[in-house]
Design a protein around this motif. Structure first.
Motif, short mmCIF file in Angstrom:
data_model
loop_
_atom_site.label_atom_id
_atom_site.label_comp_id
_atom_site.label_asym_id
_atom_site.label_seq_id
_atom_site.Cartn_x
_atom_site.Cartn_y
_atom_site.Cartn_z
N THR A 4 0.83 -1.20 0.00
CA THR A 4 0.00 0.00 0.00
C THR A 4 0.87 1.25 0.00
N ALA A 5 1.94 1.26 0.78
CA ALA A 5 2.83 2.41 0.82
C ALA A 5 3.40 2.72 -0.56
N GLU A 6 3.85 1.68 -1.26
CA GLU A 6 4.43 1.88 -2.59
C GLU A 6 3.39 2.40 -3.58
N LEU A 7 2.14 1.88 -3.48
CA LEU A 7 1.08 2.33 -4.37
C LEU A 7 0.73 3.80 -4.11
N LEU A 8 0.70 4.19 -2.85
CA LEU A 8 0.39 5.59 -2.51
C LEU A 8 1.50 6.52 -3.00
N ASN A 9 2.74 6.10 -2.84
CA ASN A 9 3.86 6.92 -3.33
C ASN A 9 3.78 7.09 -4.84
N GLU A 10 3.47 6.00 -5.54
CA GLU A 10 3.35 6.05 -7.00
C GLU A 10 2.19 6.94 -7.42
N THR A 11 1.08 6.87 -6.69
CA THR A 11 -0.08 7.72 -6.99
C THR A 11 0.28 9.19 -6.90
N GLU A 20 -2.86 9.77 7.67
CA GLU A 20 -2.22 10.97 8.19
C GLU A 20 -1.24 10.65 9.32
N THR A 21 -1.52 9.60 10.08
CA THR A 21 -0.56 9.16 11.10
C THR A 21 0.76 8.76 10.44
N VAL A 22 0.66 7.97 9.38
CA VAL A 22 1.87 7.54 8.67
C VAL A 22 2.53 8.73 7.97
N GLY A 23 1.70 9.59 7.37
CA GLY A 23 2.24 10.77 6.70
C GLY A 23 3.01 11.68 7.64
N GLN A 24 2.48 11.88 8.83
CA GLN A 24 3.17 12.71 9.82
C GLN A 24 4.49 12.08 10.24
N ALA A 25 4.48 10.75 10.41
CA ALA A 25 5.71 10.06 10.81
C ALA A 25 6.80 10.17 9.75
N HIS A 26 6.37 10.31 8.49
CA HIS A 26 7.34 10.43 7.39
C HIS A 26 7.53 11.89 6.97
N LYS A 27 7.00 12.79 7.79
CA LYS A 27 7.16 14.23 7.56
C LYS A 27 6.75 14.67 6.16
N GLY A 28 5.67 14.05 5.66
CA GLY A 28 5.14 14.43 4.36
C GLY A 28 5.91 13.86 3.19
N GLY A 29 6.96 13.07 3.46
CA GLY A 29 7.74 12.47 2.38
C GLY A 29 7.19 11.12 1.98
N PRO A 30 7.94 10.36 1.18
CA PRO A 30 7.48 9.03 0.74
C PRO A 30 7.15 8.14 1.92
N LEU A 31 6.09 7.36 1.77
CA LEU A 31 5.63 6.49 2.84
C LEU A 31 6.33 5.14 2.77
N SER A 32 6.38 4.46 3.90
CA SER A 32 6.89 3.10 3.94
C SER A 32 6.02 2.27 4.87
N GLU A 33 6.23 0.97 4.86
CA GLU A 33 5.45 0.06 5.70
C GLU A 33 5.47 0.55 7.15
N SER A 34 4.29 0.49 7.80
CA SER A 34 4.21 1.06 9.14
C SER A 34 3.08 0.40 9.93
N SER A 35 3.28 0.27 11.24
CA SER A 35 2.20 -0.19 12.12
C SER A 35 2.47 0.33 13.52
#
Length: 342
Positions: free
Chosen positions: A234-241, A260-275
């Motif tokens: 999902t992270a890779e698909l969102l980055n590609e989108t 938005e939780t994941v987005g904040q953790a990545h400071k608005g940059g590319p997302l990665s797997e997260s839980s």
């Protein structure tokens, strides 16, 4: 900021008590978050608002039959709502009657098939329970438990599956991600055929869904933690989108809060797997990092969810849309109609 700024008049007759027979037959109010323009249709019309290259993000959590009715040692009736699995047969739960169910109390369910001892006491009816039983807990829960419908729904739900999304697969929620209840398999196939991506995240809905705000200032409210998971795929698909200029469209406030939780953790940059656990509280003034648009239901006055949608579209636009929904007699809350904020 005062909580009363998010109040509006809601006639009780508009609180939906039962789901429609056809999921995608719900009404849809589309709201342009930039200028406040509105249009009306049915939920099946959502396909026309989606563009090839967009990604629709669905919460695949599955509701467990988390409401249990039992008896205390005295024979008095007791009710338990399971909220969070703490491991080793311990659960965070809400109990009724809270004032009479104290630490050390034992509750029996199904003539002793399942028993719970209260180990810890929290606020507003929250308790930590330890269960004892013979067999498999989930099978016993399926037999004895009932679906945990919100307290404003008075009608009995005969079909358990109607309080599940058609894509539910990861058990753990105490409530359904209700924006997803409008989708059918056929509608999702139509969306895919248009070139829209489908992605899944998981957020198990917990205590925060059942607790009203009890503060006067929005900033003073503290959200309860809920478990979330976002996969590498999902992270890779969102980055590609995002790279290709498509929109990320959250289905429901639970998907929105996870993204938005994941987005904040990545400071608005590319997302990665997260839980992990999130207690993110989104209200006006918040800057979105991932979500571009949102499919959601109509929410309770002065609720954290009304504040979240106000953060995305602006308080005045949301309150005017809600006034229009009341005028047009849209159905509100879990089994109600839908809004698309774009």
């Amino acid at each position: 900021m005062n909580v009363d700024l998010y109040d509006f008049e809601l006639p009780e007759r508009l609180i939906a008590q039962t789901p429609l027979k056809e999921r995608s037959a719900s009404r849809l109010l589309a709201l342009n978050k930039e200028d406040g323009a509105m249009s009306h249709g049915t939920f099946a019309d959502i396909v026309g608002f989606l563009n090839p290259g967009d990604t629709l993000v669905l919460n695949d959590t599955k509701v467990i039959p988390a409401r249990l009715f039992g008896e205390k040692e005295t024979g008095a009736k007791a009710e338990v709502l399971l909220l969070k699995n703490l491991g080793e047969d311990r659960w965070e739960a809400l109990v009724k009657p809270g004032k009479k169910l104290r630490r050390g109390s034992t509750i029996s369910f199904g003539n002793g098939k399942l028993k719970a001892v209260i180990e810890e006491e929290g606020e507003m009816g929250a308790r930590t329970l330890r269960f004892t039983y013979k067999g498999i807990f989930q099978e016993i829960l399926d037999e004895l438990g009932q679906m945990p419908l919100p307290p404003y729904i008075k009608e009995k739900l005969d079909d358990r599956d109607r309080y599940q999304t058609v894509y539910a697969r990861n058990e753990g929620s105490a409530a359904a991600p209700t924006a997803g209840l409008h989708f059918t398999e056929a509608l999702l196939d139509e969306i895919k055929a248009k070139g829209v991506n489908i992605a899944f995240i998981t957020l198990h809905v917990g205590l925060g869904t059942f607790r009203p705000m009890s503060v006067e200032r929005v900033e003073d409210h503290v959200m309860h933690e809920e478990y979330y998971s976002l996969s590498k795929e999902t992270a890779e698909l969102l980055n590609e989108t995002k790279r290709r200029g498509g929109r990320v469209i959250a289905v429901g406030t639970t998907s929105c809060r996870t993204l938005e939780t994941v987005g904040q953790a990545h400071k608005g940059g590319p997302l990665s797997e997260s839980s992990g656990w999130t207690s993110i509280f989104i209200y006006p003034g918040y800057s979105f990092t991932v979500v571009d648009a949102l499919i959601t239901n109509f929410h309770l006055p002065k609720s954290t969810l009304v504040m979240l949608v106000s953060a995305l579209a602006g308080r005045e636009h949301i309150l005017e849309a809600y006034r229009e929904a009341v005028r047009q007699e849209y159905r509100f809350f879990s089994f109600g109609d839908a809004m698309f904020i774009y």
